[in-house]
Design a protein around this motif. Structure first.
Motif, PDB file in Angstrom:
ATOM      1  N   GLU A   1      38.165 -92.006 -37.384  1.00  0.00           N
ATOM      2  CA  GLU A   1      38.897 -91.559 -36.199  1.00  0.00           C
ATOM      3  C   GLU A   1      39.140 -90.060 -36.208  1.00  0.00           C
ATOM      4  O   GLU A   1      39.048 -89.403 -35.167  1.00  0.00           O
TER       5      GLU A   1
ATOM      6  N   ASP B   1      35.384 -83.854 -30.968  1.00  0.00           N
ATOM      7  CA  ASP B   1      35.713 -83.636 -29.551  1.00  0.00           C
ATOM      8  C   ASP B   1      36.405 -82.283 -29.362  1.00  0.00           C
ATOM      9  O   ASP B   1      36.172 -81.590 -28.357  1.00  0.00           O
TER      10      ASP B   1
ATOM     11  N   GLY C   1      40.449 -90.129 -21.313  1.00  0.00           N
ATOM     12  CA  GLY C   1      40.607 -90.950 -22.509  1.00  0.00           C
ATOM     13  C   GLY C   1      39.665 -92.131 -22.581  1.00  0.00           C
ATOM     14  O   GLY C   1      39.863 -93.042 -23.385  1.00  0.00           O
ATOM     15  N   GLU C   2      38.605 -92.113 -21.757  1.00  0.00           N
ATOM     16  CA  GLU C   2      37.638 -93.214 -21.738  1.00  0.00           C
ATOM     17  C   GLU C   2      36.427 -92.863 -22.603  1.00  0.00           C
ATOM     18  O   GLU C   2      35.994 -91.719 -22.631  1.00  0.00           O
ATOM     19  N   LYS C   3      35.885 -93.855 -23.311  1.00  0.00           N
ATOM     20  CA  LYS C   3      34.699 -93.630 -24.127  1.00  0.00           C
ATOM     21  C   LYS C   3      33.507 -93.280 -23.248  1.00  0.00           C
ATOM     22  O   LYS C   3      33.287 -93.883 -22.209  1.00  0.00           O
ATOM     23  N   THR C   4      32.732 -92.287 -23.697  1.00  0.00           N
ATOM     24  CA  THR C   4      31.587 -91.828 -22.908  1.00  0.00           C
ATOM     25  C   THR C   4      30.265 -92.389 -23.408  1.00  0.00           C
ATOM     26  O   THR C   4      29.261 -92.320 -22.701  1.00  0.00           O
TER      27      THR C   4
ATOM     28  N   PHE D   1      33.149 -87.977 -27.506  1.00  0.00           N
ATOM     29  CA  PHE D   1      33.466 -89.389 -27.675  1.00  0.00           C
ATOM     30  C   PHE D   1      34.280 -89.906 -26.488  1.00  0.00           C
ATOM     31  O   PHE D   1      34.079 -91.022 -26.027  1.00  0.00           O
ATOM     32  N   TYR D   2      35.224 -89.070 -26.015  1.00  0.00           N
ATOM     33  CA  TYR D   2      36.127 -89.476 -24.936  1.00  0.00           C
ATOM     34  C   TYR D   2      36.145 -88.413 -23.852  1.00  0.00           C
ATOM     35  O   TYR D   2      36.106 -87.208 -24.138  1.00  0.00           O
ATOM     36  N   ASN D   3      36.214 -88.848 -22.594  1.00  0.00           N
ATOM     37  CA  ASN D   3      36.315 -87.894 -21.499  1.00  0.00           C
ATOM     38  C   ASN D   3      37.775 -87.510 -21.269  1.00  0.00           C
ATOM     39  O   ASN D   3      38.669 -87.911 -22.018  1.00  0.00           O
TER      40      ASN D   3
ATOM     41  N   GLU E   1      30.881 -83.661 -20.863  1.00  0.00           N
ATOM     42  CA  GLU E   1      31.630 -84.802 -21.398  1.00  0.00           C
ATOM     43  C   GLU E   1      30.740 -85.830 -22.081  1.00  0.00           C
ATOM     44  O   GLU E   1      31.190 -86.546 -22.979  1.00  0.00           O
TER      45      GLU E   1
END
Length: 290
Positions: free
Chosen positions: A134, A141, A160-163, A155-157, A151
């Protein structure tokens, strides 16, 4: 000189010998002495010559021919570091060191390395050590945002969403290139087999070509050899930069010859002249041709 502290090799103890392991109090004392040595070394870097004046083979004369049966007191080991190790250093941290590339560290970085060595995890997977996985993703990022990457490289946009993007830390640029070349090779094999599933992997790979500037670091050629990918060197312009027109010419030549472009390595700061390859021209070609 023995670089093995007491008790580090209990299996080497002969009959009747008892292992003496460094305890917490001894560790604290030895740690303070080690930090004093490090601080003293860094404080004296400006006065030390960059290059060592030792002769080849000097250390073999100072060390025993065989591993010691018993460890030494840590004070003796630090004394040997001062006497035998530091004099044999090329002082990359010296303010007068101007070769290769900067190799800087800091006191906070040293303390961070001490903590990392103390917990000594193997981050093979999330379960192997959740925080290792983690923390790597979070810091990558951070770096990606600092560099202004899109983005899809994170890992996250921002929500806070996984890309589906992200990456991993590699120890050297050579490791990073080797990893990406192997990924490009595997993707190329998969694409070729979508068209003709009966093709042999080795035959497919024999047609693969990678491209980089004639000013790129030699590690690109080295890793391409290991990945079994042909490498074409693109002629740089008068400023030492790889440009889109020269790259496109080689891409078309190789495609006409039945070869398959799979990898382009651009350099931002070449070793010889710190030239930047023209990403604005190279990027679209990579997106279109690879």
């Amino acid at each position: 000189m023995s670089v093995i502290s007491r008790g580090c090799l209990p299996c080497a103890q002969g009959e009747g010998r008892r292992s003496t392991v460094m305890d917490a109090n001894e560790f604290i004392t030895a740690g303070r002495d080690t930090i004093d040595l490090i601080a003293g070394y860094h404080a004296s870097l400006g006065e030390r010559p960059v290059l060592s004046d030792v002769e080849p083979g000097y250390l073999r004369k100072a060390l025993p021919a065989e591993a010691p049966q018993d460890g030494e007191a840590f004070e003796a080991i630090l004394s040997d570091v001062q006497t035998h190790i530091i004099p044999g250093l090329t002082n990359w941290m010296s303010p007068s060191f101007a070769a290769y590339y900067p190799c800087r560290t800091s006191y906070p970085a040293m303390l961070g390395a001490l903590i990392a060595n103390a917990v000594n995890v193997v981050g093979l997977s999330w379960l192997g050590s959740p925080v290792a996985t983690e923390l790597e993703a979070i810091i990558l990022d951070w770096f990606g945002k600092m560099a202004g990457l899109p983005e899809q490289f994170l890992f996250y946009n921002g929500n806070g969403e996984k890309t589906g993007g992200g990456g991993v830390f590699e120890e050297t640029a050579s490791d990073a290139m080797m990893l990406t070349e192997l990924a490009a090779r595997q993707r190329g094999i998969a694409r070729a087999k979508q068209e003709r599933p009966d093709q042999d992997d080795h035959l497919i790979v024999s047609k693969f070509v990678a491209y980089t500037s004639d000013q790129a670091h030699f590690s690109v050629a080295k890793t391409c050899t290991l990945a079994m990918i042909k490498l074409r060197l693109v002629k740089s312009d008068k400023f030492g930069c790889m440009r889109g027109a020269e790259l496109e010419k080689l891409l078309k030549e190789d495609q006409a010859a039945g070869l398959i472009p799979v990898y382009i390595c651009a350099t931002l700061g070449t070793t010889g002249t710190c030239a930047f390859d023209c990403l604005e021209e190279i990027g679209p070609l990579g997106k279109e041709q690879l």
